[in-house]
Design a protein around this motif. Structure first.
Motif: not given
Length: 188
Positions: A65-68, A79-82
């Motif tokens: 997971p990422f914070i954008v 936020s987005t994620r693999f």
């Protein structure tokens, strides 16, 4: 899979964790931000639970997971994620993506997806990236199609939404063999 930061001139994708997710509290509370998702993030408690699920998946090596961070606006955007990472088959999903309404339509999402696709195909050497989208979410479907993803099929009534509605899910994909052409045509 290790936590990594992905970055270009427009966006920075930083590993999401329990120390930085609070930057998203205001954005996550925007009305109907993730209307087409079976998740809830609109309160500090549900946002923390959402992040914890992502982090549990990271520990199991099935999510990243990422914070954008929008570098143009100098602000956290969402936020987005693999996810659903299948190492043996070299297939993963990009999704769980949401950005605040003021960031939508600014080109931020396509820059995020470019970084993620590039990492999946060129660094991880995966063979396929998939996207799953509520059939009713025309805006997100068009965005993924604009990236060059192909509609592969429809999963009928496979996801129960928060209001009890059983949604149909569109399955899109990009193959590694398509990536170089897509990169040249769509991400000049």
């Amino acid at each position: 899979m290790k936590a990594i930061t992905l970055e270009n001139d427009r966006v920075k994708l930083i590993p999401l964790d329990l120390t930085n997710y609070k930057h998203l509290t205001t954005i996550a509370s925007e009305k109907d931000l993730i209307y087409y998702s079976p998740n809830q993030i609109d309160t500090p408690k549900t946002l923390k639970q959402y992040v914890q699920v992502a982090l549990d998946g990271f520990k199991q090596n099935i999510t990243l997971p990422f914070i954008v961070f929008d570098k143009d606006k100098q602000a956290f955007a969402g936020s987005t994620r693999f996810g659903l990472i299948h190492h043996k088959n070299k297939v993963l999903h990009i999704g769980w993506t949401w950005i605040g309404k003021t960031f939508q339509g600014t080109g931020l999402n396509s820059q995020m997806k470019f970084l993620m696709l590039q990492y999946a195909f060129e660094t991880l050497d995966f063979e396929k990236v998939e996207f799953r989208i509520d059939e009713r979410n025309i805006k997100s479907r068009k965005a993924v199609e604009k990236l060059g993803a192909t509609l592969e099929g429809l999963l009928r009534q496979n996801t129960v939404m928060n209001d009890g509605f059983r949604r149909n899910t569109c399955c899109y994909g990009i193959l590694k063999s398509e990536w170089n052409t897509i990169k040249l045509e769509r991400f000049k």
